[in-house]
Design a protein around this motif. Structure first.
Motif, mmCIF file in Angstrom:
data_model
loop_
_atom_site.group_PDB
_atom_site.id
_atom_site.type_symbol
_atom_site.label_atom_id
_atom_site.label_comp_id
_atom_site.label_asym_id
_atom_site.label_seq_id
_atom_site.Cartn_x
_atom_site.Cartn_y
_atom_site.Cartn_z
ATOM 1 N N GLN A 1 10.578 -15.984 -8.615
ATOM 2 C CA GLN A 1 11.694 -16.190 -9.530
ATOM 3 C C GLN A 1 11.321 -15.906 -10.981
ATOM 4 O OE1 GLN A 1 14.391 -19.666 -8.503
ATOM 5 N NE2 GLN A 1 12.542 -20.319 -7.429
ATOM 6 N N MET A 2 10.022 -15.804 -11.277
ATOM 7 C CA MET A 2 9.590 -15.484 -12.642
ATOM 8 C C MET A 2 9.694 -13.982 -12.904
ATOM 9 S SD MET A 2 8.715 -18.361 -14.132
ATOM 10 C CE MET A 2 7.552 -18.011 -15.429
ATOM 11 N N THR A 3 9.180 -13.204 -11.964
ATOM 12 C CA THR A 3 9.281 -11.739 -12.040
ATOM 13 C C THR A 3 9.797 -11.245 -10.691
ATOM 14 O OG1 THR A 3 6.935 -11.539 -11.411
ATOM 15 C CG2 THR A 3 7.460 -11.459 -13.762
ATOM 16 N N PRO A 4 11.093 -11.397 -10.428
ATOM 17 C CA PRO A 4 11.639 -11.013 -9.121
ATOM 18 C C PRO A 4 11.453 -9.521 -8.866
ATOM 19 C CG PRO A 4 13.390 -11.461 -10.702
ATOM 20 C CD PRO A 4 12.120 -11.907 -11.348
ATOM 21 N N PRO A 5 11.339 -9.130 -7.601
ATOM 22 C CA PRO A 5 11.090 -7.716 -7.273
ATOM 23 C C PRO A 5 12.046 -6.741 -7.947
ATOM 24 C CG PRO A 5 10.803 -9.067 -5.321
ATOM 25 C CD PRO A 5 11.322 -9.988 -6.389
ATOM 26 N N LYS A 6 13.309 -7.119 -8.079
ATOM 27 C CA LYS A 6 14.278 -6.200 -8.695
ATOM 28 C C LYS A 6 13.938 -5.913 -10.153
ATOM 29 C CE LYS A 6 17.623 -9.799 -9.997
ATOM 30 N NZ LYS A 6 19.013 -10.292 -9.808
ATOM 31 N N ALA A 7 13.188 -6.817 -10.802
ATOM 32 C CA ALA A 7 12.834 -6.621 -12.206
ATOM 33 C C ALA A 7 11.727 -5.587 -12.382
ATOM 34 C CB ALA A 7 12.404 -7.947 -12.825
ATOM 35 N N ALA A 8 11.129 -5.145 -11.277
ATOM 36 C CA ALA A 8 10.105 -4.096 -11.342
ATOM 37 C C ALA A 8 10.672 -2.721 -11.029
ATOM 38 C CB ALA A 8 8.967 -4.418 -10.370
ATOM 39 N N GLN A 9 11.941 -2.655 -10.657
ATOM 40 C CA GLN A 9 12.494 -1.386 -10.197
ATOM 41 C C GLN A 9 12.471 -0.305 -11.269
ATOM 42 O OE1 GLN A 9 13.248 -0.578 -6.979
ATOM 43 N NE2 GLN A 9 12.258 -2.571 -6.703
ATOM 44 N N GLY A 10 12.705 -0.678 -12.509
ATOM 45 C CA GLY A 10 12.663 0.315 -13.579
ATOM 46 C C GLY A 10 11.288 0.944 -13.724
ATOM 47 N N LEU A 11 10.246 0.132 -13.583
ATOM 48 C CA LEU A 11 8.885 0.658 -13.649
ATOM 49 C C LEU A 11 8.591 1.558 -12.453
ATOM 50 C CD1 LEU A 11 6.893 -2.520 -14.765
ATOM 51 C CD2 LEU A 11 7.602 -0.587 -16.188
ATOM 52 N N ILE A 12 9.052 1.147 -11.288
ATOM 53 C CA ILE A 12 8.831 1.950 -10.082
ATOM 54 C C ILE A 12 9.488 3.318 -10.236
ATOM 55 C CG2 ILE A 12 9.405 2.120 -7.624
ATOM 56 C CD1 ILE A 12 9.152 -0.986 -7.547
ATOM 57 N N GLU A 13 10.715 3.319 -10.714
ATOM 58 C CA GLU A 13 11.426 4.582 -10.898
ATOM 59 C C GLU A 13 10.758 5.449 -11.965
ATOM 60 O OE1 GLU A 13 15.386 3.397 -11.796
ATOM 61 O OE2 GLU A 13 15.734 2.511 -9.803
ATOM 62 N N ALA A 14 10.267 4.831 -13.031
ATOM 63 C CA ALA A 14 9.605 5.591 -14.095
ATOM 64 C C ALA A 14 8.306 6.208 -13.599
ATOM 65 C CB ALA A 14 9.336 4.685 -15.295
ATOM 66 N N ALA A 15 7.561 5.486 -12.770
ATOM 67 C CA ALA A 15 6.312 6.028 -12.227
ATOM 68 C C ALA A 15 6.590 7.198 -11.290
ATOM 69 C CB ALA A 15 5.544 4.926 -11.496
ATOM 70 N N ARG A 16 7.602 7.057 -10.467
ATOM 71 C CA ARG A 16 7.964 8.147 -9.557
ATOM 72 C C ARG A 16 8.465 9.365 -10.326
ATOM 73 N NH1 ARG A 16 10.857 4.241 -5.057
ATOM 74 N NH2 ARG A 16 9.021 3.950 -3.723
ATOM 75 N N ALA A 17 9.241 9.128 -11.375
ATOM 76 C CA ALA A 17 9.746 10.235 -12.190
ATOM 77 C C ALA A 17 8.608 10.983 -12.869
ATOM 78 C CB ALA A 17 10.725 9.708 -13.232
ATOM 79 N N ALA A 18 7.510 10.270 -13.128
ATOM 80 C CA ALA A 18 6.346 10.891 -13.756
ATOM 81 C C ALA A 18 5.453 11.599 -12.735
ATOM 82 C CB ALA A 18 5.539 9.845 -14.513
ATOM 83 N N GLY A 19 5.828 11.538 -11.449
ATOM 84 C CA GLY A 19 5.058 12.214 -10.412
ATOM 85 C C GLY A 19 3.869 11.431 -9.895
ATOM 86 N N ARG A 20 3.831 10.154 -10.187
ATOM 87 C CA ARG A 20 2.720 9.330 -9.726
ATOM 88 C C ARG A 20 2.937 8.862 -8.290
ATOM 89 N NH1 ARG A 20 1.386 11.328 -13.581
ATOM 90 N NH2 ARG A 20 0.294 12.422 -11.905
ATOM 91 N N GLU A 21 1.853 8.675 -7.565
ATOM 92 C CA GLU A 21 1.934 8.071 -6.238
ATOM 93 C C GLU A 21 2.228 6.586 -6.408
ATOM 94 O OE1 GLU A 21 -0.909 6.809 -2.468
ATOM 95 O OE2 GLU A 21 -1.661 8.258 -3.940
ATOM 96 N N VAL A 22 3.264 6.097 -5.732
ATOM 97 C CA VAL A 22 3.674 4.702 -5.845
ATOM 98 C C VAL A 22 3.639 4.048 -4.480
ATOM 99 C CG1 VAL A 22 5.593 3.143 -6.398
ATOM 100 C CG2 VAL A 22 5.131 5.127 -7.868
ATOM 101 N N ARG A 23 3.010 2.879 -4.418
ATOM 102 C CA ARG A 23 3.046 2.067 -3.201
ATOM 103 C C ARG A 23 3.587 0.695 -3.562
ATOM 104 N NH1 ARG A 23 -2.233 2.402 0.432
ATOM 105 N NH2 ARG A 23 -0.669 2.046 2.037
#
Length: 269
Positions: free
Chosen positions: A219-241
């Motif tokens: 509840q402090m950093t819920p998974p949905k709050a990381a989605q912007g970072l995940i999308e930015a990493a993928r947009a940069a061509g990085r491997e994301v797990r």
């Protein structure tokens, strides 16, 4: 192990193993009112399975000297200075909560010197409510209790041998807060999280794969709050797990084995 970083002794727990220059190195970075001990299981496992481990006490925290960082950026610069002081050409960076922002910013600045980036319990922006900031400044004991109540998904995790993670979290928070008489580490850490604006730019600058280890009940950093970072990493061509963990915000103690295995498998790539 203590490392002289720009005239101050920085403490790093090595997992009970001597530093071996022939092995890869993982730097583990704690969150607000944490220290090296939050990585107890993960650091010892890695240290006994082919990795050098430097699980830090950030400057001004517990066994480390120097002024406590006032921002994510200043803490990230400390990681770069640490790598230089330790003679590390390359390292994996692993951070939890505030430490995840520090690891992310450091990875962006260090480029190819970072082999892997692990973000545990991360979010961007990592805003802190005005009420919690006020309580951290003026009634820190109340704020520590509030955070430990809100951020826990369980009081005694399965397989934890009866460990009371709430009580342990309260004790750790009090001990870390008391370790620095000059700086309110709770308020300073929350203020640094709240004021950090560089997450999207940091993701765009990454030169390494990234693992997001997110608590399903966080509840402090819920998974949905990381989605912007995940999308930015993928947009940069990085491997994301992405690893979804059965925990709240304290992944390392609430789901210790699952957190360890996610990190272990990612570092093996």
């Amino acid at each position: 192990m203590k490392i002289d970083v720009q005239g101050h002794a920085l403490y790093a727990y090595t997992g009970g193993k001597a530093f071996d220059p022939a092995q890869p190195t993982a730097i583990l970075i704690h969150g607000v009112l944490g220290d090296h001990s939050v990585w107890a299981l993960q650091s010892r496992y890695l240290a006994h399975h082919g990795w050098n481990v430097l699980a830090l006490d950030l400057p001004g925290h517990c066994r480390s000297e120097g002024e406590a960082p006032e921002s994510v950026e200043s803490a990230a610069q400390c990681i770069a200075h640490l790598m230089d002081a330790a003679g590390l050409h390359k390292a994996a960076l692993i951070g939890h909560s505030w430490g995840s922002l520090i690891a992310m910013e450091a990875a962006a600045r260090l480029g190819v010197r970072v082999s892997h980036l692990v973000l545990v319990g991360t979010a961007f922006p990592m805003k802190v409510s005005p009420a919690l900031l006020e309580s951290a400044l003026n009634t820190p004991e109340q704020a520590i209790r509030m955070v430990n109540t809100f951020s826990r998904a369980t009081l005694a995790p399965p397989g934890g041998a009866g460990s009371w993670v709430f009580g342990a979290g309260m004790a750790l928070g009090r001990r870390v807060l008391a370790s620095n008489a000059r700086t309110n580490l709770l308020h300073a850490g929350f203020k640094a999280c709240d004021g950090y604006a560089g997450g999207t730019a940091a993701m765009a600058a990454l030169q390494c794969p990234v693992l997001f280890a997110l608590g399903e009940q966080d509840q402090m950093t819920p998974p949905k709050a990381a989605q912007g970072l995940i999308e930015a990493a993928r947009a940069a061509g990085r491997e994301v797990r992405i690893a979804s963990l059965p925990s709240g915000h304290h992944q390392m103690s609430e789901a210790p084995e699952q957190t360890l295995f996610a990190i272990r498998d990612f570092l093996a790539r």
